[in-house]
Design a protein around this motif. Structure first.
Motif, short mmCIF file in Angstrom:
data_model
loop_
_atom_site.label_atom_id
_atom_site.label_comp_id
_atom_site.label_asym_id
_atom_site.label_seq_id
_atom_site.Cartn_x
_atom_site.Cartn_y
_atom_site.Cartn_z
N ASN A 36 87.21 49.06 90.24
CA ASN A 36 87.54 48.72 88.86
C ASN A 36 86.30 48.39 88.03
O ASN A 36 86.42 47.85 86.94
CB ASN A 36 88.53 47.55 88.82
N ALA A 37 85.10 48.73 88.57
CA ALA A 37 83.86 48.40 87.87
C ALA A 37 82.95 49.62 87.78
O ALA A 37 82.68 50.27 88.79
CB ALA A 37 83.14 47.26 88.59
N ILE A 38 82.50 49.91 86.56
CA ILE A 38 81.61 51.06 86.34
C ILE A 38 80.57 50.71 85.27
O ILE A 38 80.88 49.98 84.32
CB ILE A 38 82.41 52.33 85.94
N HIS A 39 79.36 51.22 85.46
CA HIS A 39 78.32 51.09 84.45
C HIS A 39 77.94 52.50 84.02
O HIS A 39 77.75 53.37 84.87
CB HIS A 39 77.09 50.36 85.00
N LEU A 40 77.82 52.71 82.71
CA LEU A 40 77.59 54.06 82.19
C LEU A 40 76.46 54.09 81.17
O LEU A 40 76.31 53.17 80.38
CB LEU A 40 78.86 54.57 81.50
N PRO A 41 75.70 55.19 81.18
CA PRO A 41 74.83 55.42 80.03
C PRO A 41 75.73 55.63 78.81
O PRO A 41 76.86 56.11 78.94
CB PRO A 41 74.09 56.72 80.39
N LEU A 42 75.26 55.25 77.65
CA LEU A 42 76.09 55.31 76.44
C LEU A 42 76.69 56.70 76.17
O LEU A 42 77.87 56.79 75.82
CB LEU A 42 75.30 54.80 75.23
N PRO A 43 75.94 57.80 76.35
CA PRO A 43 76.56 59.12 76.13
C PRO A 43 77.78 59.37 77.01
O PRO A 43 78.76 59.95 76.55
CB PRO A 43 75.42 60.10 76.45
N SER A 97 89.83 52.10 79.68
CA SER A 97 90.67 50.93 79.95
C SER A 97 91.10 50.83 81.41
O SER A 97 91.63 49.80 81.83
CB SER A 97 91.91 50.93 79.04
N SER A 98 90.85 51.86 82.19
CA SER A 98 91.20 51.80 83.61
C SER A 98 90.20 50.97 84.41
O SER A 98 90.43 50.70 85.59
CB SER A 98 91.31 53.21 84.21
N PHE A 99 89.10 50.55 83.76
CA PHE A 99 88.09 49.73 84.44
C PHE A 99 88.14 48.30 83.91
O PHE A 99 88.07 48.06 82.71
CB PHE A 99 86.69 50.32 84.23
N LEU A 100 88.27 47.37 84.82
CA LEU A 100 88.28 45.95 84.47
C LEU A 100 86.88 45.51 84.04
O LEU A 100 86.73 44.71 83.13
CB LEU A 100 88.74 45.14 85.68
N VAL A 101 85.86 46.03 84.72
CA VAL A 101 84.46 45.76 84.39
C VAL A 101 83.86 47.06 83.90
O VAL A 101 83.79 48.05 84.64
CB VAL A 101 83.69 45.23 85.62
N LEU A 102 83.45 47.07 82.64
CA LEU A 102 82.88 48.27 82.02
C LEU A 102 81.58 47.88 81.34
O LEU A 102 81.57 47.03 80.44
CB LEU A 102 83.87 48.85 80.99
N GLY A 103 80.49 48.47 81.80
CA GLY A 103 79.18 48.16 81.23
C GLY A 103 78.49 49.40 80.72
O GLY A 103 78.83 50.52 81.10
N ALA A 104 77.51 49.18 79.85
CA ALA A 104 76.72 50.29 79.31
C ALA A 104 75.28 49.84 79.12
O ALA A 104 75.00 48.66 78.92
CB ALA A 104 77.31 50.77 77.98
N SER A 105 74.39 50.82 79.15
CA SER A 105 72.98 50.58 78.89
C SER A 105 72.73 50.82 77.40
O SER A 105 73.11 51.86 76.86
CB SER A 105 72.12 51.54 79.71
N CYS A 106 72.08 49.85 76.75
CA CYS A 106 71.85 49.92 75.31
C CYS A 106 70.37 49.69 75.00
O CYS A 106 69.69 48.94 75.69
CB CYS A 106 72.69 48.89 74.59
N HIS A 107 69.92 50.32 73.91
CA HIS A 107 68.51 50.23 73.54
C HIS A 107 68.31 49.86 72.08
O HIS A 107 67.21 49.99 71.55
CB HIS A 107 67.81 51.56 73.86
N LYS A 143 76.46 47.12 69.59
CA LYS A 143 77.71 46.98 68.84
C LYS A 143 78.69 48.10 69.17
O LYS A 143 79.90 47.87 69.30
CB LYS A 143 77.43 46.97 67.33
N GLU A 144 78.17 49.31 69.32
CA GLU A 144 79.03 50.45 69.66
C GLU A 144 79.64 50.27 71.04
O GLU A 144 80.84 50.50 71.24
CB GLU A 144 78.22 51.75 69.61
N ALA A 145 78.83 49.84 72.00
CA ALA A 145 79.33 49.63 73.37
C ALA A 145 80.44 48.58 73.38
O ALA A 145 81.47 48.74 74.04
CB ALA A 145 78.19 49.22 74.29
N GLU A 146 80.24 47.52 72.62
CA GLU A 146 81.27 46.48 72.52
C GLU A 146 82.55 47.06 71.91
O GLU A 146 83.65 46.81 72.41
CB GLU A 146 80.77 45.30 71.70
N ALA A 147 82.41 47.85 70.86
CA ALA A 147 83.57 48.45 70.19
C ALA A 147 84.31 49.42 71.11
O ALA A 147 85.52 49.60 70.99
CB ALA A 147 83.14 49.16 68.91
N LEU A 148 83.57 50.03 72.05
CA LEU A 148 84.18 50.97 73.00
C LEU A 148 84.81 50.26 74.20
O LEU A 148 85.28 50.90 75.12
CB LEU A 148 83.14 52.00 73.46
#
Length: 194
Positions: free
Chosen positions: A77-84, A95-105, A111-116
């Motif tokens: 239930n946890a994934i980290h993704l590059p923003l693209p 929404s299928s992931f309880l923990v969803l992270g992204a790399s931001c620069h 803000k976009e990652a949070e909105a997603l």
């Protein structure tokens, strides 16, 4: 609880990769992100199964990286993704992931990652690092600007070590990500204790 997140890179290991993961997990970092993006999905699946097993044994959160289909097949239930990659996922997939992270620069990317729907972000690179040779770090002020622009946990990455981590945490960051130092350091115990 630790505020250190381990980001893996098996190419930096001086020993067997899984032996290194066991060693790191035994110090109970906040999480281990299995960032082996150059693997085939099949090879990543095999490695992820082994790393997940190690993390479970030591009660450490394992977060898979980039391979969302592998995460789904392993019922993670946890994934980290590059923003693209994050942008390309549907709302239902995210929404299928309880923990969803992204790399931001940038602040805008944060803000976009949070909105997603991200539950946390990793921001960098903060200090100069061999991983980004020739590129100056974005600095602590940049980190503070990102932290103040979002309402989700922010973890810093890039050139962070035992001598500067206190500066990172002083900004209000929720923690720091270490890759090179945890993958190649001969004395992980000293590094994690500091």
């Amino acid at each position: 609880m630790s505020n250190i997140v381990c980001i893996t890179n098996r190419h930096l290991c001086k020993e067997d990769f899984l032996t290194r993961i066991i060693h790191i997990a035994s110090y109970h970092p906040k999480a281990i992100i299995l960032r082996e993006k150059d693997m085939t999905p099949e090879d990543y699946l095999e490695l992820a199964s082994q790393v997940i097993s190690i993390c479970k044994k030591y009660n450490v959160k394992c977060i898979l990286h980039s391979f969302s289909s592998v995460a789904t097949s392993l019922k993670m239930n946890a994934i980290h993704l590059p923003l693209p990659l994050l942008r390309s996922m549907s709302k239902k997939e995210r929404s299928s992931f309880l923990v969803l992270g992204a790399s931001c620069h940038s602040v805008e990317e944060a803000k976009e990652a949070e909105a997603l729907g991200c539950s946390y972000i990793i921001v960098g690179h903060i200090f100069e690092t061999d991983c980004k040779k020739g590129l100056p770090g974005r600095g602590l002020e940049f980190l503070q600007n990102v932290i103040s622009s979002v309402n989700i946990p922010v973890y810093a990455i890039g050139g962070i070590n035992e001598t500067n981590i206190s500066q990172v945490l002083h900004t209000g960051a929720d923690g720091a990500c270490l890759m090179s130092s945890l993958m190649s350091n001969d004395n992980i115990s000293q590094l994690m204790k500091k």
